[in-house]
Design an enzyme around this catalytic site. Structure first.
Site, PDB file in Angstrom:
ATOM      1  N   SER A  79       0.855  -1.183   0.000  1.00 39.32           N
ATOM      2  CA  SER A  79       0.000   0.000   0.000  1.00 39.32           C
ATOM      3  C   SER A  79       0.894   1.238   0.000  1.00 39.32           C
ATOM      4  O   SER A  79       1.717   1.407   0.895  1.00 39.32           O
ATOM      5  CB  SER A  79      -0.884  -0.038   1.249  1.00 39.32           C
ATOM      6  OG  SER A  79      -1.672   1.127   1.337  1.00 39.32           O
ATOM      7  N   LYS A 128      -1.038  -0.870  -4.408  1.00 40.05           N
ATOM      8  CA  LYS A 128      -2.272  -0.142  -4.051  1.00 40.05           C
ATOM      9  C   LYS A 128      -1.899   1.309  -3.800  1.00 40.05           C
ATOM     10  O   LYS A 128      -0.990   1.579  -3.002  1.00 40.05           O
ATOM     11  CB  LYS A 128      -2.890  -0.777  -2.809  1.00 40.05           C
ATOM     12  CG  LYS A 128      -3.872   0.084  -2.030  1.00 40.05           C
ATOM     13  CD  LYS A 128      -4.647  -0.757  -1.035  1.00 40.05           C
ATOM     14  CE  LYS A 128      -4.807  -0.056   0.308  1.00 40.05           C
ATOM     15  NZ  LYS A 128      -5.550  -0.874   1.283  1.00 40.05           N
ATOM     16  N   LYS A 148      -2.996   4.942  -2.380  1.00 41.38           N
ATOM     17  CA  LYS A 148      -3.954   5.692  -1.578  1.00 41.38           C
ATOM     18  C   LYS A 148      -4.381   6.905  -2.396  1.00 41.38           C
ATOM     19  O   LYS A 148      -3.529   7.572  -3.013  1.00 41.38           O
ATOM     20  CB  LYS A 148      -3.285   6.136  -0.272  1.00 41.38           C
ATOM     21  CG  LYS A 148      -3.044   4.982   0.683  1.00 41.38           C
ATOM     22  CD  LYS A 148      -4.369   4.463   1.220  1.00 41.38           C
ATOM     23  CE  LYS A 148      -4.181   3.512   2.372  1.00 41.38           C
ATOM     24  NZ  LYS A 148      -5.469   3.088   2.936  1.00 41.38           N
ATOM     25  N   ASP A 184      -7.281   2.966  -2.969  1.00 38.99           N
ATOM     26  CA  ASP A 184      -8.018   2.966  -1.696  1.00 38.99           C
ATOM     27  C   ASP A 184      -8.243   4.409  -1.265  1.00 38.99           C
ATOM     28  O   ASP A 184      -7.291   5.179  -1.126  1.00 38.99           O
ATOM     29  CB  ASP A 184      -7.192   2.226  -0.626  1.00 38.99           C
ATOM     30  CG  ASP A 184      -7.923   2.106   0.703  1.00 38.99           C
ATOM     31  OD1 ASP A 184      -9.107   2.510   0.782  1.00 38.99           O
ATOM     32  OD2 ASP A 184      -7.310   1.605   1.663  1.00 38.99           O
ATOM     33  N   GLU A 189     -11.276   0.748  -3.537  1.00 37.42           N
ATOM     34  CA  GLU A 189     -11.597   0.365  -2.160  1.00 37.42           C
ATOM     35  C   GLU A 189     -12.214   1.547  -1.406  1.00 37.42           C
ATOM     36  O   GLU A 189     -11.632   2.629  -1.358  1.00 37.42           O
ATOM     37  CB  GLU A 189     -10.282  -0.082  -1.497  1.00 37.42           C
ATOM     38  CG  GLU A 189     -10.399  -0.564  -0.070  1.00 37.42           C
ATOM     39  CD  GLU A 189      -9.022  -0.985   0.491  1.00 37.42           C
ATOM     40  OE1 GLU A 189      -8.055  -1.109  -0.295  1.00 37.42           O
ATOM     41  OE2 GLU A 189      -8.927  -1.165   1.716  1.00 37.42           O
ATOM     42  N   ASP A 243     -14.015  -1.947   2.537  1.00 35.56           N
ATOM     43  CA  ASP A 243     -13.127  -2.184   3.683  1.00 35.56           C
ATOM     44  C   ASP A 243     -13.892  -1.747   4.937  1.00 35.56           C
ATOM     45  O   ASP A 243     -14.569  -2.570   5.584  1.00 35.56           O
ATOM     46  CB  ASP A 243     -11.817  -1.390   3.468  1.00 35.56           C
ATOM     47  CG  ASP A 243     -10.878  -1.384   4.675  1.00 35.56           C
ATOM     48  OD1 ASP A 243     -11.233  -1.946   5.724  1.00 35.56           O
ATOM     49  OD2 ASP A 243      -9.774  -0.799   4.584  1.00 35.56           O
ATOM     50  N   LYS A 296     -10.227  -7.589   7.317  1.00 34.46           N
ATOM     51  CA  LYS A 296      -9.323  -7.244   8.413  1.00 34.46           C
ATOM     52  C   LYS A 296      -9.946  -7.784   9.687  1.00 34.46           C
ATOM     53  O   LYS A 296     -11.014  -7.315  10.104  1.00 34.46           O
ATOM     54  CB  LYS A 296      -9.184  -5.724   8.539  1.00 34.46           C
ATOM     55  CG  LYS A 296      -8.416  -5.047   7.431  1.00 34.46           C
ATOM     56  CD  LYS A 296      -8.412  -3.541   7.621  1.00 34.46           C
ATOM     57  CE  LYS A 296      -7.666  -2.859   6.497  1.00 34.46           C
ATOM     58  NZ  LYS A 296      -7.927  -1.408   6.467  1.00 34.46           N
ATOM     59  N   GLY A 300      -4.431  -4.738   5.763  1.00 36.69           N
ATOM     60  CA  GLY A 300      -3.366  -4.563   6.739  1.00 36.69           C
ATOM     61  C   GLY A 300      -3.581  -3.284   7.528  1.00 36.69           C
ATOM     62  O   GLY A 300      -4.265  -2.369   7.062  1.00 36.69           O
TER      63      GLY A 300
HETATM   64  O1  SMG Z   1      -0.593  -2.752   6.646  1.00 32.75           O
HETATM   65  O2  SMG Z   1       0.240  -2.488   4.669  1.00 32.75           O
HETATM   66  C1  SMG Z   1      -0.491  -2.135   5.585  1.00 32.75           C
HETATM   67  C2  SMG Z   1      -1.310  -0.882   5.397  1.00 32.75           C
HETATM   68  C3  SMG Z   1      -2.380  -1.107   4.412  1.00 32.75           C
HETATM   69  O3  SMG Z   1      -3.382   0.796   3.430  1.00 32.75           O
HETATM   70  C4  SMG Z   1      -3.375   0.029   4.355  1.00 32.75           C
HETATM   71  N1  SMG Z   1      -4.270   0.110   5.368  1.00 32.75           N
HETATM   72  O4  SMG Z   1      -7.541   1.365   4.699  1.00 32.75           O
HETATM   73  O5  SMG Z   1      -6.583  -0.402   4.044  1.00 32.75           O
HETATM   74  C5  SMG Z   1      -6.539   0.638   4.682  1.00 32.75           C
HETATM   75  C6  SMG Z   1      -5.304   1.087   5.432  1.00 32.75           C
HETATM   76  C7  SMG Z   1      -5.635   1.366   6.858  1.00 32.75           C
HETATM   77  C8  SMG Z   1      -4.500   1.865   7.690  1.00 32.75           C
HETATM   78  S1  SMG Z   1      -4.004   3.435   7.236  1.00 32.75           S
HETATM   79  C9  SMG Z   1      -3.340   4.197   8.599  1.00 32.75           C
HETATM   80 MG    MG Z   2      -8.616   0.341   3.128  1.00 28.52          MG
END
Ligand code: SMG
Ligand code: MG
Length: 367
Positions: A135, A161, A163, A188, A213, A238, A262, A290
């Site tokens: 991510s 992925k 953001k 995402d 996402e 999510d 998750k 994650g």
């Molecule tokens: O653990 O690699 C990881 C992070 C993956 O982007 C990630 N998590 O919305 O999926 C999500 C985010 C939530 C945590 S962001 C602080």
């Molecule tokens: Mg997410």
């Protein structure tokens, strides 16, 4: 086996690089670990709540508080405790799935260690290693993003992925597609858009993304269904998927073609497996999310990601994506995959020195 109490332990884990999302920037994880202590064994669970209630309503001080004041005393009052018996007791406390998941994981870890079963065996894993995605946070510029993606692809990550947020969506996606060709790519938004943005989000359609996402708020299932009808990019939820029932509903209403699982978001691995089962029964692919976990949380996530319905690479990156020094032996990328631990329980242990160095406080809750 008789549990005698829980230890709450806070560890400070600086990230190797700041991680910026539409919710803010994380520099360090303030992780709450739960250690369940029994006569025959002990087990660990990692609470995935962040310091602030930006991803969901939970935050780490709140999780510690609800464990201390409500969840731990409710378990202490039971004649016998195990991970399954804890579920109906926890159901009487509304919300706080991340706090509940941390305790459940610690109990399960201890139980499985005594039973000589790994998390993967217990959950129903069918793979020995799982494909790893990564991510990638929001950057200050496109060249910076391209550099970051290039480094992750060089390391072997099989899926990227990005953001996104309003103002950082179509252009970064276009730039990554143009530079890196047909890599597996998804985005995402962490709830950062509204249905009014449908036209802008449709601008992502030409780039053949695996999925988008959670573009809309957590409680907007109808909006996601409507948006899904207006986009070609498959809709993945999510934050909205808070239980197996929520998953069944979102699928039935056309709001989720794909689901991110998750365990912390749904109250633990038992419910996470039910989410997997509901999705599998509906032919909906799932993948492992994650929450910037340490090796303890990662071990269980990687085991979950080895279930048959997990057909897309997860946010199950190697330890060095997050931390210079993990508190367990590091998870490494091998040919784009992360190996599922095989030892009893989580199959990894905290390294005593690394754990002590990262610990900022401990508290014992006796039963
Ligand atoms: O653990 O690699 C990881 C992070 C993956 O982007 C990630 N998590 O919305 O999926 C999500 C985010 C939530 C945590 S962001 C602080
Ligand atoms: Mg997410």
């Amino acid at each position: 086996m008789k549990f005698t109490g829980l230890e709450l332990r806070r560890v400070a884990m600086p990230l190797v690089a700041p991680f910026r999302t539409s919710m803010g920037t994380e520099y360090e994880r303030d992780v709450l670990l739960v250690r369940a202590v029994a006569d025959e064994a002990e087990g660990w669970g990692e609470c995935v709540a962040m310091s602030e209630p930006g991803y969901s309503a939970e935050y780490v001080d709140g999780a510690a508080d609800v464990i201390r004041r409500f969840l731990s005393p409710a378990l202490a009052a039971l004649p016998a405790v195990d991970a399954h018996l804890a579920e109906p007791v926890f159901a009487k406390v509304k919300g706080h799935p991340m706090a509940k998941a941390a305790i459940q994981t610690a109990l399960l870890d201890a139980q499985l260690r005594v039973a000589g079963l790994s998390f993967g065996e217990f959950l129903g894993a069918v793979r020995t290693a799982v494909p790893a995605g990564v991510s990638v946070g929001i950057m200050d510029s496109i060249p910076q993003l391209i550099d970051a993606v290039a480094r992750y692809l060089d390391a072997g990550y099989l899926r990227i992925k990005l953001k996104i947020e309003p103002g950082w969506d179509v252009e970064p996606v276009r730039a990554v597609r143009e530079r890196f060709g047909d890599v597996l790519l998804q985005v995402d938004a962490n709830c950062a858009y509204t249905l009014q943005d449908a036209r802008q989000l449709a601008g992502l359609d030409p780039f053949d993304l695996l999925l988008i996402e959670q573009p809309l708020p957590e409680d907007d299932i109808r909006g996601h269904a409507e948006l899904a009808r207006r986009l070609r990019t498959p809709m993945c939820l999510d934050e909205s998927i808070t239980s197996a029932r929520a998953a069944a509903d979102a699928i039935a209403w056309g709001a989720a073609a794909i689901v991110n699982i998750k365990p912390g978001r749904v109250g633990g691995y038992l419910e996470a497996r039910r989410v997997h089962d509901v999705c599998a029964a509906n032919g909906v692919p799932v993948w492992a999310g994650g929450m910037l976990e340490t090796g303890l949380g990662r071990a269980a996530n990687v085991a979950l990601a080895a279930l048959p319905g997990f057909t897309l690479p997860g946010d199950t990156s190697a330890s060095d994506r997050y931390y210079a020094t993990d508190i367990t032996r590091p998870f490494r990328l091998e040919d784009g995959h992360v190996r599922v631990p095989t030892g009893p329980g989580l199959g990894v242990d905290p390294d005593p020195d690394a754990l002590a160095a990262a610990t900022t406080g401990t508290e014992w809750l006796a039963w």
